[in-house]
Every structure is written in C-alpha cells, then in structure tokens.
Design a protein around this motif. Structure first.
Motif, PDB file in Angstrom:
ATOM      1  N   TYR A 165       0.773  -1.159  -0.092  1.00 22.12           N
ATOM      2  CA  TYR A 165       0.138   0.026  -0.108  1.00 22.12           C
ATOM      3  C   TYR A 165       0.800   1.141  -0.028  1.00 22.12           C
ATOM      4  N   ILE A 166       1.089   1.813  -1.030  1.00 25.49           N
ATOM      5  CA  ILE A 166       1.961   2.980  -1.514  1.00 25.49           C
ATOM      6  C   ILE A 166       1.523   4.051  -2.108  1.00 25.49           C
ATOM      7  N   SER A 167       2.185   5.070  -2.403  1.00 20.02           N
ATOM      8  CA  SER A 167       1.797   6.087  -3.244  1.00 20.02           C
ATOM      9  C   SER A 167       2.633   5.853  -4.705  1.00 20.02           C
ATOM     10  N   SER A 168       2.015   6.340  -5.572  1.00 22.01           N
ATOM     11  CA  SER A 168       2.935   6.208  -7.044  1.00 22.01           C
ATOM     12  C   SER A 168       4.117   6.846  -6.848  1.00 22.01           C
ATOM     13  N   ALA A 169       4.478   7.715  -6.083  1.00 24.54           N
ATOM     14  CA  ALA A 169       5.986   8.333  -5.866  1.00 24.54           C
ATOM     15  C   ALA A 169       6.700   7.362  -5.184  1.00 24.54           C
ATOM     16  N   GLU A 170       6.301   6.249  -4.534  1.00 22.12           N
ATOM     17  CA  GLU A 170       7.029   5.349  -4.040  1.00 22.12           C
ATOM     18  C   GLU A 170       7.552   4.290  -4.792  1.00 22.12           C
ATOM     19  N   ILE A 171       7.094   4.060  -5.843  1.00 23.07           N
ATOM     20  CA  ILE A 171       7.138   2.750  -6.851  1.00 23.07           C
ATOM     21  C   ILE A 171       8.680   2.736  -6.872  1.00 23.07           C
ATOM     22  N   GLU A 172       9.400   3.491  -7.356  1.00 25.00           N
ATOM     23  CA  GLU A 172      10.905   3.495  -7.893  1.00 25.00           C
ATOM     24  C   GLU A 172      11.576   2.942  -6.533  1.00 25.00           C
ATOM     25  N   PHE A 173      11.313   3.605  -5.462  1.00 17.29           N
ATOM     26  CA  PHE A 173      11.977   3.382  -4.275  1.00 17.29           C
ATOM     27  C   PHE A 173      11.722   1.847  -3.999  1.00 17.29           C
ATOM     28  N   VAL A 174      10.623   1.386  -3.831  1.00 12.48           N
ATOM     29  CA  VAL A 174      10.224  -0.338  -3.687  1.00 12.48           C
ATOM     30  C   VAL A 174      11.120  -1.109  -4.625  1.00 12.48           C
ATOM     31  N   LYS A 175      11.227  -0.752  -5.778  1.00  8.67           N
ATOM     32  CA  LYS A 175      11.916  -1.433  -6.625  1.00  8.67           C
ATOM     33  C   LYS A 175      13.193  -1.709  -6.486  1.00  8.67           C
ATOM     34  N   GLN A 176      14.000  -0.780  -5.629  1.00 12.00           N
ATOM     35  CA  GLN A 176      15.373  -1.248  -5.140  1.00 12.00           C
ATOM     36  C   GLN A 176      15.590  -2.051  -3.972  1.00 12.00           C
ATOM     37  N   ILE A 177      14.327  -2.509  -3.256  1.00 13.37           N
ATOM     38  CA  ILE A 177      14.393  -3.286  -2.278  1.00 13.37           C
ATOM     39  C   ILE A 177      15.093  -4.485  -2.675  1.00 13.37           C
ATOM     40  N   PRO A 178      16.009  -5.146  -2.035  1.00 14.18           N
ATOM     41  CA  PRO A 178      16.507  -6.585  -2.568  1.00 14.18           C
ATOM     42  C   PRO A 178      15.291  -7.650  -2.560  1.00 14.18           C
ATOM     43  N   GLY A 179      15.343  -8.315  -3.637  1.00  6.89           N
ATOM     44  CA  GLY A 179      14.379  -9.509  -3.642  1.00  6.89           C
ATOM     45  C   GLY A 179      13.237  -8.913  -4.257  1.00  6.89           C
ATOM     46  N   VAL A 180      12.926  -7.740  -4.578  1.00 10.32           N
ATOM     47  CA  VAL A 180      11.889  -7.495  -5.575  1.00 10.32           C
ATOM     48  C   VAL A 180      12.275  -7.267  -6.792  1.00 10.32           C
ATOM     49  N   ILE A 181      11.603  -8.187  -7.610  1.00 15.27           N
ATOM     50  CA  ILE A 181      11.753  -8.288  -9.122  1.00 15.27           C
ATOM     51  C   ILE A 181      11.356  -7.051  -9.981  1.00 15.27           C
ATOM     52  N   ASN A 182       9.919  -6.957  -9.568  1.00 11.61           N
ATOM     53  CA  ASN A 182       9.209  -5.810 -10.331  1.00 11.61           C
ATOM     54  C   ASN A 182       7.803  -5.622  -9.610  1.00 11.61           C
ATOM     55  N   PHE A 183       7.069  -4.758 -10.444  1.00  9.55           N
ATOM     56  CA  PHE A 183       5.656  -4.623 -10.019  1.00  9.55           C
ATOM     57  C   PHE A 183       5.038  -5.458 -10.997  1.00  9.55           C
ATOM     58  N   LEU A 184       3.536  -5.849 -10.865  1.00 14.05           N
ATOM     59  CA  LEU A 184       2.829  -6.405 -11.450  1.00 14.05           C
ATOM     60  C   LEU A 184       2.051  -5.308 -12.482  1.00 14.05           C
ATOM     61  N   TYR A 185       2.071  -5.333 -13.583  1.00 10.60           N
ATOM     62  CA  TYR A 185       1.952  -4.412 -14.634  1.00 10.60           C
ATOM     63  C   TYR A 185       0.659  -4.880 -15.436  1.00 10.60           C
ATOM     64  N   TRP A 186      -0.149  -3.814 -15.793  1.00  9.24           N
ATOM     65  CA  TRP A 186      -1.353  -3.781 -16.552  1.00  9.24           C
ATOM     66  C   TRP A 186      -1.256  -2.678 -17.716  1.00  9.24           C
ATOM     67  N   LEU A 187      -1.154  -2.653 -18.850  1.00  5.80           N
ATOM     68  CA  LEU A 187      -0.905  -1.748 -19.899  1.00  5.80           C
ATOM     69  C   LEU A 187       0.093  -0.697 -19.611  1.00  5.80           C
ATOM     70  N   ASN A 188       1.398  -1.263 -19.523  1.00  3.42           N
ATOM     71  CA  ASN A 188       2.566  -0.697 -19.099  1.00  3.42           C
ATOM     72  C   ASN A 188       2.714   0.270 -18.146  1.00  3.42           C
ATOM     73  N   GLN A 189       1.883  -0.066 -17.058  1.00  4.22           N
ATOM     74  CA  GLN A 189       1.463   0.857 -15.795  1.00  4.22           C
ATOM     75  C   GLN A 189       1.421  -0.144 -14.767  1.00  4.22           C
ATOM     76  N   PRO A 190       2.228   0.144 -13.296  1.00  4.12           N
ATOM     77  CA  PRO A 190       1.927  -0.923 -12.321  1.00  4.12           C
ATOM     78  C   PRO A 190       0.288  -1.056 -12.204  1.00  4.12           C
ATOM     79  N   ALA A 191       0.019  -2.159 -12.075  1.00  2.00           N
ATOM     80  CA  ALA A 191      -1.593  -2.527 -11.640  1.00  2.00           C
ATOM     81  C   ALA A 191      -1.923  -1.918 -10.455  1.00  2.00           C
ATOM     82  N   ILE A 192      -2.824  -1.273 -10.436  1.00  4.80           N
ATOM     83  CA  ILE A 192      -3.852  -0.780  -9.201  1.00  4.80           C
ATOM     84  C   ILE A 192      -4.633  -1.996  -8.742  1.00  4.80           C
ATOM     85  N   ILE A 193      -4.644  -2.473  -7.429  1.00  5.52           N
ATOM     86  CA  ILE A 193      -5.534  -3.260  -7.005  1.00  5.52           C
ATOM     87  C   ILE A 193      -6.524  -2.680  -6.100  1.00  5.52           C
TER      88      ILE A 193
END
Length: 182
Positions: free
Chosen positions: A59-87
C-alpha cells in the motif's frame, strides 16, 4: 498524496525477507497465507503456504514505486497496460475474508478485467446418500478481476448433531446443549 494497493513480484522464496525490508521502511504490506489442513484424521495438522506464490501486496503512493523496486528481492511490480496495476481495495478485503474464514483455498487463473468489480458467491451444498447421511458443505467462490485469479474454498462438511445417552438425563445442563449447538 493518495495511496493504492499494488503487487510486487519477488524472487523465489524471498517473500519473508522482502516483507521484513518493507516493515523496516514502514511500508504497509499484506502477504496472504493459505491454511492447508492435512487429511490425516488421527493427528490433523495445518500448515501455512503462500496463497499467491512470489506476490506481496503493498500500500504505497505512486511516488514510492521506484523506491520499492530498489529493495533486495523485489523483481518488479505486476503491470497492466505498461503501468503498475492498481489493485482494488475490495479485492484485498475479499482475500482477507476468505483467508480468515476458510482453509484449503484453491487459486486458479482467470481473465484480467480492470473494469469489473470483485464478485463473491457463497453456496451451501447438500451431499446425501440418504436422509440419515446428509452432509452440508459451505463453499465460497471469489473472482478477483484486477489480479486475474479466482479463489474457491470449501468449509469442512458439517456433521449432523448426534445426541448421546447423557442427553436423556433430565439433569443435563442446558449450557452443555448450547455448546453442542454452536
């Protein structure tokens, strides 16, 4: 800044380490478990397994996406239409509902449709070989269109109440009856 639920895809068997890192960084996350009951009737055991292998909900803001990608063990976000999918929040709540009330949940892939809402159907099935052998089973099916999964769960069959000899005694405590009926 508004926050939304996203799914991150983790390295194989690294979910717990990613969750620990998210906690250190004060990022709200959810990692649903499936309680698997063994079929051993002598000594039944329940084990916890990941409901969605290698997925962690955050549960994050869109501004935190790049920060989360840097966490060791995170491969990527689940994407939908070239954007991280909002659940949708309703889907997270539906997952929490089924994991807290049911064991042995079956997860199957289904069609992804970002426009549809979560759907939930609870049924009571009667399986019987005769009136005396009737068993009642509660089933729940939840369709998660944003994630593209369907979850199906079945509660254990409810056995008919059998009264023992002690019940015929007039001094039988009504509290014991109430406990049996719960």
């Amino acid at each position: 800044m508004s926050r939304d639920w996203y799914i991150i895809y983790t390295s194989n068997s690294r979910e717990k380490k990613v969750i620990a890192a998210l906690h250190q960084k004060n990022i709200i996350n959810y990692f649903p478990f499936n309680n698997i009951s063994s079929a051993n009737s002598v000594n039944p055991q329940t084990t916890k397994k990941s409901l969605f292998k290698q997925y962690v909900f955050i549960y994050i803001s869109s501004a935190e996406i790049e920060f989360v990608k840097q966490i060791p063990g995170v491969i990527n976000f689940l994407y939908w239409l070239n954007q991280p999918a909002i659940i949708k929040k309703e889907e997270i709540e539906a997952i929490q509902l089924i994991t807290s009330n049911y064991n042995n949940i079956n997860v199957e892939k289904s069609a992804v449709n970002m426009q549809n809402d979560v759907s939930m159907v609870e049924d009571t099935l009667f399986n019987s070989k005769g009136i005396s052998d009737a068993k009642k089973t509660k089933t729940l099916t939840i369709v998660l269109p944003t994630i593209g999964y369907t979850m199906k769960a079945e509660r254990e069959p409810i056995q008919p109440l059998v009264l023992d000899e002690e019940m015929h005694d007039s001094s039988y405590n009504s509290k014991k009856i109430n406990l049996l009926l719960q």
